[in-house]
Design a protein around this motif. Structure first.
Motif, mmCIF file in Angstrom:
data_model
loop_
_atom_site.group_PDB
_atom_site.id
_atom_site.type_symbol
_atom_site.label_atom_id
_atom_site.label_comp_id
_atom_site.label_asym_id
_atom_site.label_seq_id
_atom_site.Cartn_x
_atom_site.Cartn_y
_atom_site.Cartn_z
ATOM 1 N N ARG A 224 -44.629 109.451 162.818
ATOM 2 C CA ARG A 224 -44.621 109.136 161.396
ATOM 3 C C ARG A 224 -45.872 108.335 161.011
ATOM 4 N NH1 ARG A 224 -39.347 106.226 159.153
ATOM 5 N NH2 ARG A 224 -40.501 104.281 159.031
ATOM 6 N N THR B 19 -48.919 109.672 158.536
ATOM 7 C CA THR B 19 -49.315 108.886 157.360
ATOM 8 C C THR B 19 -50.803 108.579 157.422
ATOM 9 O OG1 THR B 19 -47.141 107.904 157.460
ATOM 10 C CG2 THR B 19 -48.725 106.869 155.993
ATOM 11 N N ILE C 235 -51.161 106.976 148.655
ATOM 12 C CA ILE C 235 -49.813 107.235 148.140
ATOM 13 C C ILE C 235 -48.869 107.551 149.302
ATOM 14 C CG2 ILE C 235 -48.442 108.823 146.721
ATOM 15 C CD1 ILE C 235 -50.943 109.027 144.892
ATOM 16 N N GLY C 236 -49.413 108.275 150.308
ATOM 17 C CA GLY C 236 -48.624 108.537 151.519
ATOM 18 C C GLY C 236 -48.202 107.241 152.199
ATOM 19 N N MET D 127 -47.875 104.310 150.764
ATOM 20 C CA MET D 127 -46.894 103.645 149.911
ATOM 21 C C MET D 127 -45.518 104.258 150.136
ATOM 22 S SD MET D 127 -47.230 102.314 146.245
ATOM 23 C CE MET D 127 -46.591 103.009 144.801
ATOM 24 N N ASN D 128 -45.493 105.581 150.185
ATOM 25 C CA ASN D 128 -44.243 106.299 150.393
ATOM 26 C C ASN D 128 -43.579 105.876 151.700
ATOM 27 O OD1 ASN D 128 -42.276 108.289 149.956
ATOM 28 N ND2 ASN D 128 -43.400 109.724 151.252
ATOM 29 N N ILE D 129 -44.366 105.885 152.778
ATOM 30 C CA ILE D 129 -43.775 105.593 154.079
ATOM 31 C C ILE D 129 -43.384 104.115 154.165
ATOM 32 C CG2 ILE D 129 -45.546 104.852 155.739
ATOM 33 C CD1 ILE D 129 -43.314 107.920 156.034
ATOM 34 N N LEU E 120 -42.296 102.313 151.640
ATOM 35 C CA LEU E 120 -41.038 102.163 150.896
ATOM 36 C C LEU E 120 -39.859 102.607 151.759
ATOM 37 C CD1 LEU E 120 -42.072 103.329 147.306
ATOM 38 C CD2 LEU E 120 -41.364 101.046 148.011
ATOM 39 N N VAL E 121 -40.075 103.718 152.493
ATOM 40 C CA VAL E 121 -39.034 104.178 153.410
ATOM 41 C C VAL E 121 -38.753 103.106 154.456
ATOM 42 C CG1 VAL E 121 -38.521 105.836 155.242
ATOM 43 C CG2 VAL E 121 -39.537 106.623 153.101
ATOM 44 N N PRO F 235 -44.573 97.954 148.095
ATOM 45 C CA PRO F 235 -43.446 97.947 149.040
ATOM 46 C C PRO F 235 -43.235 96.562 149.670
ATOM 47 C CG PRO F 235 -44.820 99.862 149.411
ATOM 48 C CD PRO F 235 -45.546 99.006 148.430
#
Ligand SMILES: Nc1ncnc2c1ncn2[C@@H]1O[C@H](COP(=O)(O)OP(=O)(O)O)[C@@H](O)[C@H]1O
Ligand SMILES: [Mg+2]
Lengths: 247, 402
Positions: free
Chosen positions: B20, B24, B290-291, B293-295, B297-298, B386
């Motif tokens: 992961r 990212t 953005i990737g 940020m996404n990961i 947040l997860v 995040p």
């Protein structure tokens, strides 16, 4: 007479006055505590009892500075902590409070030793001293042989003892335990109670939430909550004594 | 919490999810690699193209068919063929400062020699090209005036074309070359000139202009070369050329460019191109952010309980914030380093192939520093939200999270 400095009065460690806690659930308000006043003296061992939903955990979280009351005042060792901000409360939790949870709440990726070191990391204790104190705390709860094990490699009772070591390692003023034996079989529960009684015998103030009458009988005083009110407060004339672990 | 501790916590978290974290990172790697590759290839292109054009000689002017619009030095309207051999002769006759004028009729066709077929650039021109372009022969002779008047079927070859068809360039003199089904005698071989804009200037066949016009059935020239008397008289030669052509054509259907104008605008065009391309590349860096940020947040959601535990035992908001921020910046910085390596490798490869030179350290260093700091910045910018969310979780709610 000492000049220039007054000794602190030997007052209560915890003093709650008219504490209320109201939760807002959308448009509904849930009164979890409605005017609770109580004092806990240093060295006490109190059990807090009451039916489910009576406000035991809410009271415990307030005493543990995890939350602020909706109204009323809370003096911890003479200091008003009911209006502190989040970071000031974090410091109080770090230095003055030791918390033990029903579900242990250890970090599963870390060894027992690393888990116990954690509160000292946030207290910026130097590395070497951190290690030394964590090892001593684990020894105190009888886990000297398990320091490098991760939570998955430990039994429930052992995990709870790691949690107790973590709660004690910053030498808090009070140890708070919310249903510490709730997830344990009776034998492991008894071991945990033995550890707690031992700590109390060494002078550590303790408050335990339980719905189990037998567990409560190990304390020296029982508080009874109902519908967010304190309905009874009585001493235990002859506390039960828990048998320590065999090993 | 000390920084070493935060670092080790962040590293552990990244290692716990290797694939992961790498995926990212890939967003940042691609972004940084693209920025570095495009900017440094752009810079190499600029300096090498400018150098190539500069080597053509500072006293050279170009006359192109069509009128340039105001904001561009180059003809932009549909390029009509307007320039003729006669124009070249007229300028030569009348001008004082424009001493030599060479018409160029240039086209790409298939030729055959020694049984081998190849496509090359065939240029119809006049004998004075040799002087105007400062070229030299390694064998035989160049075009002559008599070739022009008699429309002789003779051809002079660039060395790489000669090599491709006849293997040994010098031995090509006296052989036959077929263009458009007509046989031509090879009379001379030029010295190597090198390349310009990646185009091999030695892959050429030169014919007399008159012969080429007859062969391709065209009466015009693609463009004219004008050589000024000396470097100082370039702008006077430019004005003269314009005046003479204007009088002959009756309208301004041509554009005269000096070498310095050409260099300035070429350099500007390549600069704009580089900026445009690297802006597009920079967008991919933002996508990489953005990737992250996404990961993140997860990751914050997955570790809500951990955050609750840390808070319960005394972590302040800043402690949680730095923990997650370091994790985000860690992803983007490692991605930045890997992307930098990839970008440099790509730009070296491309520059070597296209321009036969590698980007200088002085040219790449600013880009590298910029892309690297930009990638760190991306981590901070896209990691802050995040991390802020994590820091502001309520301890009890976080502890209750399943
Ligand atoms: N975060 C919350 N939001 C809304 N209501 C809550 C929340 N926490 C507790 N309550 C409500 O407050 C009351 C007391 O809860 P709690 O202190 O957990 O009781 P106990 O621990 O004695 O079972 C219950 O009615 C419960 O539903
Ligand atoms: Mg409860």
């Amino acid at each position: 007479m000492t000049v220039g400095r007054t000794l602190p009065a030997a007052g209560p460690l915890v003093a709650l006055r008219d504490i209320t806690k109201v939760y807002q659930m959308g448009r509904v308000t849930v009164p979890a505590l409605q005017g609770v006043s109580l004092e806990i003296a240093p060295g006490q061992f109190v059990a807090i009892m009451g039916p489910s939903g009576s406000g035991k955990s809410t009271l415990m979280n307030l005493i543990g500075c995890l939350d602020r009351p909706s109204s009323g005042t809370y003096l911890l060792d003479g200091q008003d902590v009911s209006r502190l901000d989040d970071d000031e409360l974090a410091d109080i939790r770090n230095r003055r409070i030791g918390f033990v949870f029903q579900t242990f709440n250890l970090l599963s990726r870390y060894t027992a030793l690393r888990n116990v070191e954690m509160p000292m990391i946030y207290a910026t204790v130097p590395r070497a001293e951190r290690r030394r104190r964590a090892l001593r705390a684990l020894e105190q709860v009888g886990l000297a042989a398990r320091v490098q094990h991760t939570p998955q490699e430990l039994s429930g009772g052992e995990q709870q003892r790691v949690a107790i070591a973590r709660a004690l390692v910053n030498e808090p003023a009070i140890l708070l335990a919310d249903e510490p034996t709730g997830n344990l079989d009776s034998r492991s529960g008894e071991e945990i109670l033995a550890v707690v009684q031992d700590l109390n015998a060494r002078g550590i103030t303790i408050a335990v939430v339980t719905h189990d009458r037998d567990v409560a009988q190990h304390a020296r005083r029982i508080l009874q909550l109902r519908d967010g009110r304190l309905v009874r407060d009585e001493p235990v004339p002859q506390p039960l004594v828990a048998r320590p672990a065999l090993a | 919490m000390d920084i070493l501790e935060s670092l080790s916590v962040a590293l552990e978290a990244l290692r716990a999810h290797k694939l992961r974290s790498f995926l990212t990172m890939l967003g940042v790697i691609i972004g940084v690699a693209a920025v570095i590759a495009l900017v440094s290839v752009g810079q190499t292109a600029r300096s090498s193209v400018v150098g190539e054009f500069a080597s053509l000689g500072p006293d050279l002017l170009w006359v192109l068919p069509g009128k340039a619009k105001e904001d561009s030095p180059f003809p932009t309207e549909e390029a009509r063929l307007t320039l003729t051999y006669e124009d070249a002769r007229a300028i030569e006759r009348e001008a004082v400062f424009a001493v030599e004028v060479t018409p160029m009729l240039q086209t790409s066709v298939e030729v055959t020699g020694s049984g081998r077929k190849t496509t090359t650039t065939v240029i119809g021109t006049t004998p004075n090209l040799l002087v105007v372009r400062d070229m030299a022969l390694q064998a035989g002779r160049f075009l002559q005036e008599s070739d022009m008047s008699r429309r002789r079927r003779i051809v002079v070859l660039g060395p790489s074309l000669a090599q491709r068809l006849y293997r040994v360039p010098r031995n090509a003199v006296g052989r036959k070359l077929t263009i458009n089904g007509r046989a031509f005698d090879v009379v001379g071989i030029l010295q190597p000139e090198g390349g310009i804009l990646g185009v091999d200037l030695d892959d050429r066949a030169y014919l007399p202009l008159t012969t080429a016009q007859q062969l391709f059935n065209i009466n015009y020239a693609s463009f004219l070369f004008v050589k000024a008397k000396d470097v100082e008289s370039v702008s006077r030669a430019e004005r003269e050329t314009e005046r003479i052509l204007l009088r002959k054509h009756g309208e301004e259907d041509f554009t005269v460019l000096t070498q310095s104008q050409l260099l300035v605008s070429l350099s500007a065009i390549l600069g704009i191109l580089t900026i445009a391309l690297s802006s597009i590349a920079a967008i991919s860096l933002v996508v990489g952010g953005i990737g992250i940020m996404n990961i993140m947040l997860v990751s914050v959601t997955e570790r809500t309980r951990e955050i609750g535990i840390r808070k319960a035992i005394g972590a302040r908001r800043l402690d949680i914030l730095t923990q997650f921020l370091i994790e985000a910046v860690g992803i983007s910085l490692v991605g930045g380093i890997l992307g930098m390596g990839a970008g440099l490798a790509i730009s070296w490869g491309i520059s070597l192939r296209l321009f036969h030179s590698v980007p200088t350290i002085a040219a790449t260093l600013p880009v590298v520093v910029l892309a690297f700091s930009f990638s760190a910045l991306v981590g901070v910018i896209f990691g802050v939200y995040p991390a802020w969310r994590a820091a502001n979780l309520h301890p009890i709610e976080a502890l209750r999270y399943e």
